[in-house]
Design a protein around this motif. Structure first.
Motif: not given
Length: 321
Positions: A288-294, A300-304, A307-312, A316-321
């Motif tokens: 739900h958090t990801i869909l809200y930001h979608f 601009y960059i939004r980081i969620i 766990h150990e992942l950073k969802i950026n 147009s892109w969702l990518y992972i650190n």
């Protein structure tokens, strides 16, 4: 009834052979009526050209005081067919049905892949299918969850899980065992009412049969069959979207393509992305958090953090650190 069970079993086998023409199977057994029935049916069909090799496997959760004698019983039975059996004993005893099931499937999958088996076989019947449906329904599962107990599922590119008795009932396997005087081992843990499955088996289902008619079970099986078809349609469309939306080089998704789709397809596509790339199942909260930001995201960059992942999310892109 025995003839009908043979036909159901053989028809299921013929369907699986289309997926894996040369079956090499590891069979999960417990010693109960469904397992003993399955062993005898497999030993009857193994004379055909379809089976390359067969091995039986028993996983002891140490829930019973007589587990040693139970194991001896299974070893003697399998040896009477001149087949191989492997025994796994769980060191850390757990009372959680979910954890125990997870451990069993981890062991079965690892064993099959290590020793080059292409199919895991279990003795689940359509009675188990109904019990599993109620378990997952009470747990708040998804459509994917409640329809997961099918005749065949592909676990990896090389490995299937196959349930040749899932179109038969426990009544049929009981009749089969009685008809041939087969040596069933009564498992005392099956009568422990502290587990959800046993309460469903011995209280909820008999209650439904008594007060809503015996046809209720067939109606539930019909519902699960329809739900499975609809679930497969959603799954295939989500997979197509994932293949279109993923980046050709990086671990990333074009979320602007995804957010044009129905919410159900969006959620399934995200599940596929995270499970395929990180072997992680998303929680409802993070979905739900990801869909809200979608749907509320500017360029601009939004980081969620999860766990150990950073969802950026960036342009147009969702990518992972």
């Amino acid at each position: 009834m025995t003839i009908d069970l043979y036909k159901k079993f053989e028809n299921s086998f013929h369907e699986q052979i289309k997926l894996t023409p040369k079956l090499s199977i590891v069979v999960a057994i417990s010693g109960g009526q469904d397992s003993i029935c399955l062993i005898n049916l497999i030993e009857n069909i193994k004379r055909t050209k379809y089976l390359l090799k067969v091995e039986y496997i028993y996983i002891d959760h140490q829930w019973k005081e007589d587990s040693k004698y139970h194991i001896d019983h299974l070893i003697n039975l399998v040896n009477s067919f001149k087949q191989k059996i492997s025994i796994y004993q769980i060191k850390s005893i757990t009372s959680s049905e979910y954890k125990a099931r997870t451990i069993r499937y981890q062991i079965l999958t690892k064993h099959a892949l290590t020793y080059n088996y292409n199919t895991i076989i279990t003795a689940h019947t359509n009675t188990d299918k109904i019990e599993t449906f109620f378990q997952l329904l009470l747990r708040g599962s998804s459509l994917e969850g409640i329809t997961s107990l099918n005749v065949s599922n592909q676990l990896t590119q090389e490995l299937f899980i196959f349930r040749p008795l899932v179109r038969a009932s426990r009544l049929e396997t009981a009749y089969f065992c009685r008809n041939f005087s087969l040596p069933i081992w009564s498992d005392s843990s099956n009568y422990n009412y502290n587990t959800y499955r046993n309460r469903i088996r011995y209280e909820i289902i008999p209650y439904l049969n008594q007060y809503f008619g015996t046809q209720i079970i067939n109606n539930l099986l019909s519902f699960l069959s329809i739900a499975n078809i609809e679930n497969e349609y959603i799954k295939q469309n989500a997979l197509k979207l994932y293949l279109i939306a993923r980046h050709h080089k990086y671990i990333a998704l074009n979320y602007k393509l995804i957010r044009k789709q129905h919410n159900t397809i969006q959620i399934r596509t995200l599940y596929i992305f995270f499970y395929h790339n990180f072997n992680k199942i998303l929680s409802k909260e993070i979905i739900h958090t990801i869909l809200y930001h979608f749907n509320n995201h500017l360029n601009y960059i939004r980081i969620i953090k999860w766990h150990e992942l950073k969802i950026n999310l960036y342009f147009s892109w969702l990518y992972i650190n």
